[in-house]
Structures are given as structure tokens and as C-alpha cells.
Motif scaffolding. Structure first.
Motif, mmCIF file in Angstrom:
data_model
loop_
_atom_site.group_PDB
_atom_site.id
_atom_site.type_symbol
_atom_site.label_atom_id
_atom_site.label_comp_id
_atom_site.label_asym_id
_atom_site.label_seq_id
_atom_site.Cartn_x
_atom_site.Cartn_y
_atom_site.Cartn_z
ATOM 1 N N TRP A 35 -8.012 11.255 73.080
ATOM 2 C CA TRP A 35 -8.004 11.668 71.687
ATOM 3 C C TRP A 35 -8.830 12.937 71.533
ATOM 4 O O TRP A 35 -9.916 13.067 72.111
ATOM 5 C CB TRP A 35 -8.604 10.578 70.792
ATOM 6 C CG TRP A 35 -7.657 9.460 70.473
ATOM 7 C CD1 TRP A 35 -7.607 8.225 71.070
ATOM 8 C CD2 TRP A 35 -6.635 9.451 69.463
ATOM 9 N NE1 TRP A 35 -6.608 7.463 70.511
ATOM 10 C CE2 TRP A 35 -5.999 8.182 69.522
ATOM 11 C CE3 TRP A 35 -6.201 10.380 68.530
ATOM 12 C CZ2 TRP A 35 -4.952 7.833 68.672
ATOM 13 C CZ3 TRP A 35 -5.158 10.026 67.684
ATOM 14 C CH2 TRP A 35 -4.545 8.763 67.758
ATOM 15 N N TYR A 36 -8.274 13.856 70.721
ATOM 16 C CA TYR A 36 -8.929 15.117 70.427
ATOM 17 C C TYR A 36 -8.948 15.324 68.919
ATOM 18 O O TYR A 36 -8.069 14.861 68.194
ATOM 19 C CB TYR A 36 -8.178 16.298 71.055
ATOM 20 C CG TYR A 36 -8.293 16.402 72.553
ATOM 21 C CD1 TYR A 36 -7.464 15.664 73.400
ATOM 22 C CD2 TYR A 36 -9.234 17.256 73.140
ATOM 23 C CE1 TYR A 36 -7.564 15.765 74.767
ATOM 24 C CE2 TYR A 36 -9.335 17.374 74.517
ATOM 25 C CZ TYR A 36 -8.506 16.630 75.316
ATOM 26 O OH TYR A 36 -8.605 16.731 76.680
ATOM 27 N N ARG A 37 -9.909 16.122 68.477
ATOM 28 C CA ARG A 37 -9.978 16.590 67.101
ATOM 29 C C ARG A 37 -9.811 18.099 67.125
ATOM 30 O O ARG A 37 -10.406 18.794 67.957
ATOM 31 C CB ARG A 37 -11.349 16.225 66.516
ATOM 32 C CG ARG A 37 -11.648 16.884 65.187
ATOM 33 C CD ARG A 37 -13.106 16.792 64.803
ATOM 34 N NE ARG A 37 -13.347 17.621 63.619
ATOM 35 C CZ ARG A 37 -13.841 17.160 62.486
ATOM 36 N NH1 ARG A 37 -14.184 15.873 62.380
ATOM 37 N NH2 ARG A 37 -14.019 17.955 61.468
ATOM 38 N N GLN A 38 -8.983 18.627 66.199
ATOM 39 C CA GLN A 38 -8.803 20.075 66.141
ATOM 40 C C GLN A 38 -9.027 20.562 64.723
ATOM 41 O O GLN A 38 -8.324 20.136 63.796
ATOM 42 C CB GLN A 38 -7.403 20.491 66.618
ATOM 43 C CG GLN A 38 -7.222 21.995 66.708
ATOM 44 C CD GLN A 38 -5.894 22.392 67.327
ATOM 45 O OE1 GLN A 38 -4.937 21.633 67.338
ATOM 46 N NE2 GLN A 38 -5.834 23.619 67.850
ATOM 47 N N PHE A 46 -12.600 17.373 72.566
ATOM 48 C CA PHE A 46 -12.442 16.048 73.151
ATOM 49 C C PHE A 46 -13.268 15.000 72.405
ATOM 50 O O PHE A 46 -14.436 15.215 72.090
ATOM 51 C CB PHE A 46 -12.848 16.094 74.626
ATOM 52 C CG PHE A 46 -12.955 14.749 75.281
ATOM 53 C CD1 PHE A 46 -14.186 14.247 75.663
ATOM 54 C CD2 PHE A 46 -11.826 13.984 75.493
ATOM 55 C CE1 PHE A 46 -14.300 13.009 76.251
ATOM 56 C CE2 PHE A 46 -11.927 12.742 76.083
ATOM 57 C CZ PHE A 46 -13.165 12.248 76.470
ATOM 58 N N LEU A 47 -12.624 13.839 72.148
ATOM 59 C CA LEU A 47 -13.310 12.718 71.506
ATOM 60 C C LEU A 47 -13.482 11.529 72.456
ATOM 61 O O LEU A 47 -14.599 11.084 72.712
ATOM 62 C CB LEU A 47 -12.531 12.249 70.277
ATOM 63 C CG LEU A 47 -12.454 13.204 69.089
ATOM 64 C CD1 LEU A 47 -11.502 12.656 68.027
ATOM 65 C CD2 LEU A 47 -13.838 13.452 68.505
ATOM 66 N N PHE A 48 -12.355 10.984 72.947
ATOM 67 C CA PHE A 48 -12.391 9.753 73.736
ATOM 68 C C PHE A 48 -11.375 9.787 74.850
ATOM 69 O O PHE A 48 -10.336 10.432 74.739
ATOM 70 C CB PHE A 48 -12.014 8.530 72.876
ATOM 71 C CG PHE A 48 -12.834 8.309 71.651
ATOM 72 C CD1 PHE A 48 -12.290 8.520 70.398
ATOM 73 C CD2 PHE A 48 -14.144 7.865 71.753
ATOM 74 C CE1 PHE A 48 -13.035 8.301 69.255
ATOM 75 C CE2 PHE A 48 -14.895 7.644 70.615
ATOM 76 C CZ PHE A 48 -14.341 7.860 69.357
ATOM 77 N N ALA A 53 -5.417 -1.014 78.870
ATOM 78 C CA ALA A 53 -5.150 -1.801 77.667
ATOM 79 C C ALA A 53 -6.316 -2.729 77.374
ATOM 80 O O ALA A 53 -6.862 -3.353 78.290
ATOM 81 C CB ALA A 53 -3.858 -2.589 77.844
ATOM 82 N N GLY A 54 -6.695 -2.777 76.094
ATOM 83 C CA GLY A 54 -7.820 -3.598 75.676
ATOM 84 C C GLY A 54 -9.126 -2.823 75.572
ATOM 85 O O GLY A 54 -10.094 -3.305 74.993
ATOM 86 N N GLU A 55 -9.140 -1.621 76.107
ATOM 87 C CA GLU A 55 -10.363 -0.823 76.070
ATOM 88 C C GLU A 55 -10.593 -0.261 74.673
ATOM 89 O O GLU A 55 -9.639 0.054 73.958
ATOM 90 C CB GLU A 55 -10.264 0.317 77.084
ATOM 91 C CG GLU A 55 -11.560 1.076 77.301
ATOM 92 C CD GLU A 55 -11.432 2.101 78.417
ATOM 93 O OE1 GLU A 55 -10.340 2.237 79.005
ATOM 94 O OE2 GLU A 55 -12.438 2.794 78.695
ATOM 95 N N GLU A 56 -11.843 -0.141 74.271
ATOM 96 C CA GLU A 56 -12.222 0.428 72.989
ATOM 97 C C GLU A 56 -13.373 1.398 73.199
ATOM 98 O O GLU A 56 -14.232 1.188 74.059
ATOM 99 C CB GLU A 56 -12.661 -0.670 72.003
ATOM 100 C CG GLU A 56 -11.596 -1.691 71.669
ATOM 101 C CD GLU A 56 -12.077 -2.733 70.672
ATOM 102 O OE1 GLU A 56 -11.242 -3.519 70.196
ATOM 103 O OE2 GLU A 56 -13.287 -2.763 70.372
ATOM 104 N N LEU A 62 -15.602 6.782 64.066
ATOM 105 C CA LEU A 62 -14.335 6.695 64.779
ATOM 106 C C LEU A 62 -14.372 5.602 65.843
ATOM 107 O O LEU A 62 -15.370 5.443 66.548
ATOM 108 C CB LEU A 62 -14.015 8.034 65.459
ATOM 109 C CG LEU A 62 -13.895 9.251 64.557
ATOM 110 C CD1 LEU A 62 -13.630 10.497 65.406
ATOM 111 C CD2 LEU A 62 -12.808 9.074 63.529
ATOM 112 N N LYS A 63 -13.239 4.885 65.938
ATOM 113 C CA LYS A 63 -13.084 3.879 66.985
ATOM 114 C C LYS A 63 -11.665 3.964 67.508
ATOM 115 O O LYS A 63 -10.703 3.910 66.747
ATOM 116 C CB LYS A 63 -13.335 2.483 66.427
ATOM 117 C CG LYS A 63 -13.177 1.362 67.441
ATOM 118 C CD LYS A 63 -13.457 0.021 66.788
ATOM 119 C CE LYS A 63 -13.233 -1.140 67.728
ATOM 120 N NZ LYS A 63 -13.520 -2.450 67.061
#
Lengths: 109, 112
Positions: A35-38, A46-48, A53-56, A62-63
Motif C-alpha cells: 500500500w502506498y499514499r500519493q 510507501f505505507l505497508f 493471508a491473515g496478516e495485518e 491506518l490498518k
């Protein structure tokens, strides 16, 4: 063919109104989802990264979560400074990053 | 921290002119990428490099050439600019294929 779609295309929220952004993907052998923010006139930030699967992952309001077919970016009690376009990208075995078209988020005071 | 630096930030060209976009990273990353971003189409990969002296084609390579003579620099060339190449160009770098990519702030290029 690997595909990444994001919904909604645009989202307008009132300050404090929580919501979620969706990133759906069809790839074989997912190795990572990003995930990115622009911000306007800037490059993606870059965010995350989510690898399975199942990872947080969480950062401030933000989540990000990941299933086998999609990822969600949950925004809790957003503030106007959270307004931006949020991009997701997937990286599959033997492939380069494939980016989604993004969700434009506006948070009104 | 400089990160990824792109020059120039803005440029206007006439059809048929040539130019080179410069990208420099100070993170010692092996991988470097050139993307273009057009409204409604997201980021599309033009060319990439997995190390000094290497280059490879991405999704939309036609009309562009690249070179990576030094690990920290990745150059994107337009030999004969066309209006369809009007876009915002982003350079990115990463430690490996599955690590996050870090982006510069882009070059806004208009071809008249």
C-alpha cells in the motif's frame, strides 16, 4: 493476466467518519501486497507490505489486512490530512509490481 | 535524506525532440524502475534494472531507452518524442524484487 482493481474510485468522508478501501487482485503466486499514499504533485509514499493471508499492519489511523483475494485499508477516525490517493500494488512470483488505479480519498473538516 | 531524486521536475518538448530523464538514488538499492502515470491508468512499468549494467523491458517500453552505467543512476531516454508520451514519469528503487519500492517526486513531461 495479473490484475489489480481498487474500489471505490473516489471516497469523500467527514472528519472522524471511519471507512475502508478495497484492493482486489488476481495473480498466481502472490509474494507481497503493498500500500502506498500519493499526495498531489508527489511520488507514491510507501505505507505497508503484507506477505500472507491473515496478516495485518497498523500505522496511526491506518490498518491494512490481507486475504487470498483482496486487501483492505481501514481508516479509523480520519483527519483532513489523510486526504490523498491510496494505491495498492501486488508482486507475484517472477513478475514485477502491478499497480491498481488508486482510490482518491477526501476527508472534509 | 535524499532518497530518490529525479531531474528535471518539469519539461516541455516539441514532437521529434529528444531528452534524457535522470534518476539518482542514495540507498544502495540494486533494483531501479521507470514508470509512467496517466489519469485513470495507474502506474505502468516502462523499463527496469536489476543491477548495474543491466536493463529489461517492462509493460510499455516502446519509444524509450534506458541505461544504468552506475548503480546509483538510472537514465530514461526519449529519442523522438511523441504527444502520446505526455505523462508524469516516476523513478523508483528497491533492495530486491519483493521489497517495497521507493519513489521520486516525478518529472512532468509535455510533448507538443
Amino acid at each position: 493476466e495479473d490484475q489489480v482493481t481498487q474500489s471505490p474510485e473516489a471516497l469523500r468522508l467527514q472528519e472522524g467518519e471511519s471507512s475502508s478501501l478495497n484492493c482486489s487482485y488476481t495473480v498466481s503466486g502472490l509474494r507481497g501486497l503493498f500500500w502506498y499514499r500519493q499526495d498531489p504533485g508527489k511520488g507514491p509514499e510507501f505505507l505497508f507490505t503484507l506477505y500472507s493471508a491473515g496478516e495485518e499492519k497498523e500505522k496511526e489511523r491506518l490498518k491494512a489486512t490481507l486475504t487470498k483475494k483482496e486487501s483492505f485499508l481501514h481508516i479509523t477516525a480520519p483527519k483532513p490530512e489523510d486526504s490523498a490517493t491510496y494505491l495498492c500494488a501486488v508482486q507475484a512470483r517472477g513478475q514485477n509490481f502491478v499497480f491498481g488505479p488508486g482510490t482518491r480519498l477526501s476527508v472534509l473538516p | 535524506n535524499a532518497g530518490v531524486t529525479q531531474t528535471p521536475k518539469f519539461r516541455v518538448l516539441k514532437t521529434g525532440q529528444s531528452m534524457t530523464l535522470l534518476c539518482a538514488q542514495d540507498m544502495n538499492h540494486e533494483y531501479m524502475y521507470w514508470y509512467r502515470q496517466d489519469p485513470g491508468m495507474g502506474l505502468r512499468l516502462i523499463h527496469y534494472s536489476v543491477g548495474e549494467g543491466t536493463t529489461a523491458k517492462g509493460e510499455v517500453p516502446d519509444g524509450y531507452n534506458v541505461s544504468r552505467l552506475k548503480k546509483q543512476n538510472f537514465l530514461l531516454g526519449l529519442e523522438s518524442a511523441a504527444p502520446s508520451q505526455t505523462s508524469v514519469y516516476f523513478c523508483a528503487s528497491g533492495e530486491s524484487a519483493i521489497q517495497p519500492q521507493h519513489f521520486g517526486d516525478g518529472t512532468r513531461l509535455s510533448i507538443l
